[in-house]
Design a protein around this motif. Structure first.
Motif, PDB file in Angstrom:
ATOM      1  N   SER A   1     124.980 -13.351  64.887  1.00  0.00           N
ATOM      2  CA  SER A   1     124.816 -13.705  63.920  1.00  0.00           C
ATOM      3  C   SER A   1     123.512 -14.577  63.513  1.00  0.00           C
ATOM      4  O   SER A   1     124.320 -14.718  64.760  1.00  0.00           O
ATOM      5  N   ALA A   2     122.780 -14.172  62.939  1.00  0.00           N
ATOM      6  CA  ALA A   2     121.483 -15.745  63.284  1.00  0.00           C
ATOM      7  C   ALA A   2     121.538 -16.336  61.361  1.00  0.00           C
ATOM      8  O   ALA A   2     121.504 -15.337  60.625  1.00  0.00           O
ATOM      9  N   PRO A   3     121.528 -17.893  61.210  1.00  0.00           N
ATOM     10  CA  PRO A   3     121.390 -18.382  59.780  1.00  0.00           C
ATOM     11  C   PRO A   3     120.093 -18.389  59.377  1.00  0.00           C
ATOM     12  O   PRO A   3     118.936 -19.137  58.903  1.00  0.00           O
ATOM     13  N   ILE A   4     119.579 -16.653  59.613  1.00  0.00           N
ATOM     14  CA  ILE A   4     118.086 -16.622  58.584  1.00  0.00           C
ATOM     15  C   ILE A   4     117.783 -16.062  57.517  1.00  0.00           C
ATOM     16  O   ILE A   4     118.089 -14.598  57.954  1.00  0.00           O
TER      17      ILE A   4
ATOM     18  N   MET B   1     103.675 -15.302  62.893  1.00  0.00           N
ATOM     19  CA  MET B   1     103.713 -15.874  64.392  1.00  0.00           C
ATOM     20  C   MET B   1     102.450 -15.001  64.050  1.00  0.00           C
ATOM     21  O   MET B   1     101.483 -15.060  65.468  1.00  0.00           O
ATOM     22  N   ARG B   2     102.416 -13.831  63.646  1.00  0.00           N
ATOM     23  CA  ARG B   2     101.171 -12.926  64.285  1.00  0.00           C
ATOM     24  C   ARG B   2      99.621 -13.304  63.183  1.00  0.00           C
ATOM     25  O   ARG B   2      99.277 -13.380  64.486  1.00  0.00           O
ATOM     26  N   ARG B   3      99.824 -14.482  62.285  1.00  0.00           N
ATOM     27  CA  ARG B   3      98.476 -15.497  62.473  1.00  0.00           C
ATOM     28  C   ARG B   3      98.260 -16.527  63.642  1.00  0.00           C
ATOM     29  O   ARG B   3      96.816 -15.845  64.030  1.00  0.00           O
TER      30      ARG B   3
ATOM     31  N   ASN C   1     110.212 -22.407  68.280  1.00  0.00           N
ATOM     32  CA  ASN C   1     111.112 -21.590  68.722  1.00  0.00           C
ATOM     33  C   ASN C   1     111.791 -21.291  68.048  1.00  0.00           C
ATOM     34  O   ASN C   1     112.927 -20.405  68.231  1.00  0.00           O
ATOM     35  N   SER C   2     111.649 -20.785  66.573  1.00  0.00           N
ATOM     36  CA  SER C   2     113.074 -20.653  65.853  1.00  0.00           C
ATOM     37  C   SER C   2     113.216 -19.494  65.382  1.00  0.00           C
ATOM     38  O   SER C   2     113.905 -18.646  65.771  1.00  0.00           O
ATOM     39  N   LEU C   3     112.387 -18.422  66.142  1.00  0.00           N
ATOM     40  CA  LEU C   3     112.308 -16.896  66.285  1.00  0.00           C
ATOM     41  C   LEU C   3     113.076 -16.197  67.729  1.00  0.00           C
ATOM     42  O   LEU C   3     113.863 -15.138  67.263  1.00  0.00           O
ATOM     43  N   TYR C   4     112.790 -16.237  68.187  1.00  0.00           N
ATOM     44  CA  TYR C   4     113.640 -16.122  69.298  1.00  0.00           C
ATOM     45  C   TYR C   4     115.289 -16.975  70.093  1.00  0.00           C
ATOM     46  O   TYR C   4     115.928 -16.131  69.985  1.00  0.00           O
ATOM     47  N   SER C   5     115.441 -18.382  68.385  1.00  0.00           N
ATOM     48  CA  SER C   5     116.612 -18.890  68.483  1.00  0.00           C
ATOM     49  C   SER C   5     116.886 -17.370  67.391  1.00  0.00           C
ATOM     50  O   SER C   5     118.442 -17.528  67.967  1.00  0.00           O
TER      51      SER C   5
ATOM     52  N   ARG D   1     109.363 -17.070  72.186  1.00  0.00           N
ATOM     53  CA  ARG D   1     109.342 -18.535  73.430  1.00  0.00           C
ATOM     54  C   ARG D   1     110.974 -19.208  73.472  1.00  0.00           C
ATOM     55  O   ARG D   1     111.491 -18.850  71.816  1.00  0.00           O
ATOM     56  N   LYS D   2     110.879 -19.736  74.381  1.00  0.00           N
ATOM     57  CA  LYS D   2     112.348 -20.401  73.912  1.00  0.00           C
ATOM     58  C   LYS D   2     111.784 -22.074  74.546  1.00  0.00           C
ATOM     59  O   LYS D   2     111.061 -22.341  74.064  1.00  0.00           O
ATOM     60  N   ASN D   3     113.119 -22.894  74.328  1.00  0.00           N
ATOM     61  CA  ASN D   3     112.744 -24.206  73.594  1.00  0.00           C
ATOM     62  C   ASN D   3     112.293 -25.114  74.766  1.00  0.00           C
ATOM     63  O   ASN D   3     111.510 -26.001  74.836  1.00  0.00           O
TER      64      ASN D   3
END
Length: 880
Positions: free
Chosen positions: A594-597, A609-611, A622-626, A659-661
């Motif tokens: 799980s991820a806190p989003i 990101m699309r924009r 990189n929050s989406l990657y995280s 993208r990663k960190n």
């Protein structure tokens, strides 16, 4: 204020004197009783009329009066019977006014019961009659024209999903031409029927506003809210003016309904308390007129107060009191559907809008009553809400076993609705985006995860996603492969339509206490569903692939897992309200992360990101990657392919560009493909087709993609066997399944409002290759379909379903893999990417790996290093 004083004085004068001055003519007695809402008395008066002594014109008038009364009472069985008798009478002598009224009643009832073909036919017949009467200056004509335009408007809204102010203005202008009473009877009921269309306008606009608000699109939400409020305000003004001319009591009732439409839909509007306070004296005195209509009006009045108290004043105590009063009045008046809606609304407000804890005993009692009533009156929507809301309540009270049982029943009810109901595809799409559906899913999955039942939780998410992928498909728009399939599809569409009508008739019979009629209709419904399943089985036997169009297929998880390729990790994402759940499956294990989003934050991040990609801005977040990839990294070390089962806006996310960190892209680590939830049971059958040897390519059919012509010319040189059609030769009849690869370098429009409107542009008079037509193609030998000039905008309702539907269409046609773009691509970089992709494919690399290597080839070039150029394409389906 003086206008309101006159308004109420006239109202009470009419109401007090109506019964004292009833004429002796049974027809006029019935008309006046109908205007007062005394439907039983009106029915008795009409039946007492001496039919044999009436002229042909009077007989038609009587039949119309009875038909209008049946419609007002929502008695669809009676409407159907009487409309047939009235049509017989009209064959002997032309009567434009009665004829147009007949078609309007048929159209309105058909639309309400989701008989879309019947509604279309009725309004097609009504339109020329309305035009003829309108040219004569007959107010019935202008009112009829308003109803026809209302139907057209609502149909257009369903396909476009955007405000259509000009269409609304033209229809309102037609309605405002009604300036005086007609010489014909029951003009007031004509007005009342037109009000029902206005209510639909207001409701639909408000619904779009609500959904846009939930998606955090505040400008669109505000635009829809303004449209809805204007419609309601103008309607109230229209009925007030019409009443001022006719002094008809029922028109006054219609005016009250119009104002209540505003106060119910716009509880927080500044004008709401003023309107309700002005209405207060009327509703204090309504007890003097014990009619069915009085109870309906009082129920709506107290519902308006309840919403105002809760949402505007934040007074939960007063709100609950008003809700209970509304439910009582609906119950007393014999309006079980409205009563059930109120019972559900109290629970909805409690569970989704943070009502205080002391509401819970009342809410629980209401839900118990709702379930009883929904059973008594065969109201599937009431049962769906009752089970779902009660299931959430049970789960929150620490009773997970009871909550699970109810929520499973809720989703079974929803699946039956999707399978059998004649609802429009747009209605099914919108229903899945409502917040309570998300709440029910979140709760059931959380119950299963808390008990360690991971496989069942995964199956639940897949079923929910699969329903979303198939909800918007219109069976009548699928082009059949042969005569037998055509017959079966027509049979399914017809059976669904009949089911909707039978369901409505069953409710009418039960509300009216016709137990014998209800039993007969229940038997007809059972036969209807049996016929539906027989047809489905016949389609399945002839073409097993076609089953995915009709239902969510059950699958054995353990069997599927054991047959997964060793190189793949399959991940299904489920965004709940407060977190993202990741189900990661390999051949050897199922892991839950799980991820806190939460859902809203995830959707907003995807839009951002699309924009940025479209504007070619740096992707420094990189929050989406995280959230999406980082939890999976231990698994990705030993697997080369990440197969994603997305849901909603995740379909529009370029996963390879995450993208990663440290700045590295996902494409630099693993190959990525997407799987639709309906396709997931097929993964065990995926296998390499070997190196492709032949190509069929069509390009630039409308002359606007010169780069596409050059693209296919370059690609053709890679294949010893190739066939290309360019420009006006690129017609859809050239498409066949005789090549390993089908490459379509043409504009593609994937419609996020109506998946059935998605198409690929081809040459010729019939230039659009629709999703429905793709099903009829025979592509069993085609291992890959490439769409190199498609574009997909984020869908507003049921996002991602248009991508999934197109992929499913090609899969059912025979090709298990589709490569398509997520946004409008750049000519030169796309040509380079395609050339690189096919070169890698011809060396024996898998489709997913070939796409990854092609992306890296462009990434290494400075002018094309931004993801805008190399990341628009997603591989959907078989990655081998």
């Amino acid at each position: 204020m003086r206008q309101w004083t006159i308004f109420w004085c006239v109202f009470w004068l009419c109401l007090a004197s109506a019964r004292a001055q009833l004429p002796a003519d049974p027809l006029e007695v019935g008309d006046n009783l109908a205007r007062l809402g005394d439907y039983e008395g009106a029915q008795a008066a009409y039946l007492a009329a001496p039919v044999e002594q009436l002229s042909p014109r009077q007989r038609r008038r009587l039949m119309w009066a009875r038909l209008a009364l049946a419609q007002a009472r929502n008695n669809t069985l009676e409407v159907k019977r009487l409309s047939g008798q009235l049509e017989e009478l009209l064959r002997s002598e032309e009567d434009l006014e009665i004829a147009v009224r007949l078609q309007l009643v048929r159209g309105a009832v058909a639309y309400r019961t989701q008989d879309l073909a019947g509604a279309r036919e009725a309004f097609s017949r009504a339109r020329p009659l309305a035009d003829a009467l309108n040219r004569q200056g007959n107010p019935i004509g202008s009112l009829a024209l308003y109803e026809c335009m209302s139907y057209d408007y609502l149909q257009a809204l369903g396909s476009k999903g955007r405000p259509l102010s000009q269409d609304y203005g033209r229809a309102c202008q037609a309605a405002h031409q009604v300036v005086g009473p007609s010489a014909q009877p029951l003009w007031a009921l004509d007005i009342y029927r037109s009000l029902s269309w206005t209510r639909l306008w207001v409701w639909q606009s408000w619904e779009y506003s609500f959904l846009a608000y939930r998606k955090q699109d505040l400008p669109l939400s505000g635009e829809w809210a303004q449209i809805s409020y204007v419609i309601g305000s103008q309607a109230a003004e229209k009925y007030w003016k019409a009443y001022g001319v006719s002094q008809d009591a029922e028109l006054l009732t219609a005016t009250l309904h119009a104002y209540l439409e505003l106060t119910e839909g716009f509880a927080e509007a500044p004008s709401t308390p003023q309107i309700l306070q002005l209405l207060a004296p009327v509703f204090e005195k309504l007890s003097a007129t014990p009619t069915v209509e009085r109870f309906l009006l009082q129920g709506r009045y107290h519902r308006s107060w309840a919403r105002y108290q809760f949402f505007a004043r934040k007074d939960a105590v007063a709100a609950l009191k008003e809700y209970q009063l509304a439910a009582d009045f609906f119950g007393k008046g014999g309006y079980p559907i409205d009563q059930m809606d109120i019972l559900a609304e109290t629970a909805y407000v409690y569970l989704l809008n943070q009502a205080p804890k002391n509401w819970e005993p009342v809410v629980e009692a209401n839900l118990q009553q709702l379930l009883r009533l929904s059973q008594d009156y065969s109201y599937p929507l009431g049962r769906y809400y009752g089970l779902g809301l009660y299931g959430v309540l049970q789960a929150r009270a620490g009773r997970p076993k009871e909550g699970e049982a109810m929520l499973r029943g809720c989703f079974e009810q929803m699946e039956q609705w999707h399978r059998h109901a004649a609802a429009t595809p747009q209605a099914r799409n919108q229903a899945l985006e409502r917040p309570e559906v998300k709440l029910f899913g979140d709760t059931l999955i959380e119950i299963l995860l808390q008990q360690g039942r991971s496989q069942e939780a995964l199956e639940t998410t897949r079923n929910l996603t699969a329903q979303a992928e198939t909800a918007g498909l219109d069976l009548s728009r699928i082009v059949p492969r042969d005569a037998q399939q055509a017959h079966d599809l027509q049979s399914l569409v017809k059976t669904r339509g009949q089911a909707g009508q039978l369901q409505s008739q069953l409710q009418s019979a039960q509300v009216g206490g016709d137990l014998q009629g209800a039993a007969q209709i229940q038997e007809q419904l059972a036969n209807n569903r049996a016929d539906f399943e027989k047809t489905v089985n016949r389609l399945r036997q002839r073409d097993p692939e076609f089953e995915r169009v009709l239902s969510v297929r059950p699958s054995s998880f353990s069997k599927l897992q054991a047959q997964l390729s060793p190189e793949v990790v399959v991940v299904e994402y489920y965004p709940s309200q407060d977190k993202l759940i990741l189900f990661a499956v390999t051949r050897k294990q199922l892991r839950i992360f799980s991820a806190p989003i939460g859902r809203d934050q995830l959707n907003a991040s995807i839009r951002t990101m699309r924009r940025k990609v479209a504007a070619r801005e740096p992707l420094d977040d990189n929050s989406l990657y995280s959230s999406l990839i980082e939890p999976l990294e231990p698994l990705l070390q030993d697997h080369k392919v990440l197969a994603v089962i997305p849901s909603g806006p995740l379909y529009y996310l370029p996963f390879s560009a995450l993208r990663k960190n440290n700045g590295g892209y996902l494409a630099e680590r693993v190959s990525v493909c997407l799987l639709t939830a309906t396709e997931f049971p097929e993964v065990a059958r995926y296998a390499s087709h070997g190196i492709p040897k032949s190509l069929l390519a069509l390009a630039n059919p409308d002359g606007t993609l010169p780069g596409a012509s050059r693209e296919v010319a370059s690609l053709a040189r890679l294949f010893a066997r190739n066939t290309t059609y360019v420009g006006d030769k690129a017609t859809k009849d050239k498409i066949n399944g005789n090549s390993d690869i089908l490459h379509l370098a043409t504009h593609g429009t994937l419609n996020g409002q109506d998946v059935n409107e998605s198409y690929l542009q081809m040459a010729g008079k019939e230039g659009r290759l629709t999703t429905g037509e793709i099903y009829s193609l025979e592509l069993d030998k085609v291992s890959l379909v490439t769409l190199s000039a498609c574009q997909t905008a984020l869908g507003e309702f049921n996002p991602g379903s248009e991508v999934a539907s197109l992929s499913q269409a090609f899969s059912v046609a025979g090709s298990k893999t589709m490569l398509a773009s997520l946004w409008q691509v750049e000519d030169e970089s796309t040509a380079s990417l395609m050339l690189s992709f096919y070169r890698h494919l011809l060396t024996g690399k898998s489709k997913a790996e070939s796409l990854r290597l092609a992306q890296l080839d462009l990434l290494k070039q400075p002018r094309w290093s931004h993801p805008f150029f190399w990341a628009p394409f997603e591989l959907i389906g078989d990655w081998h």
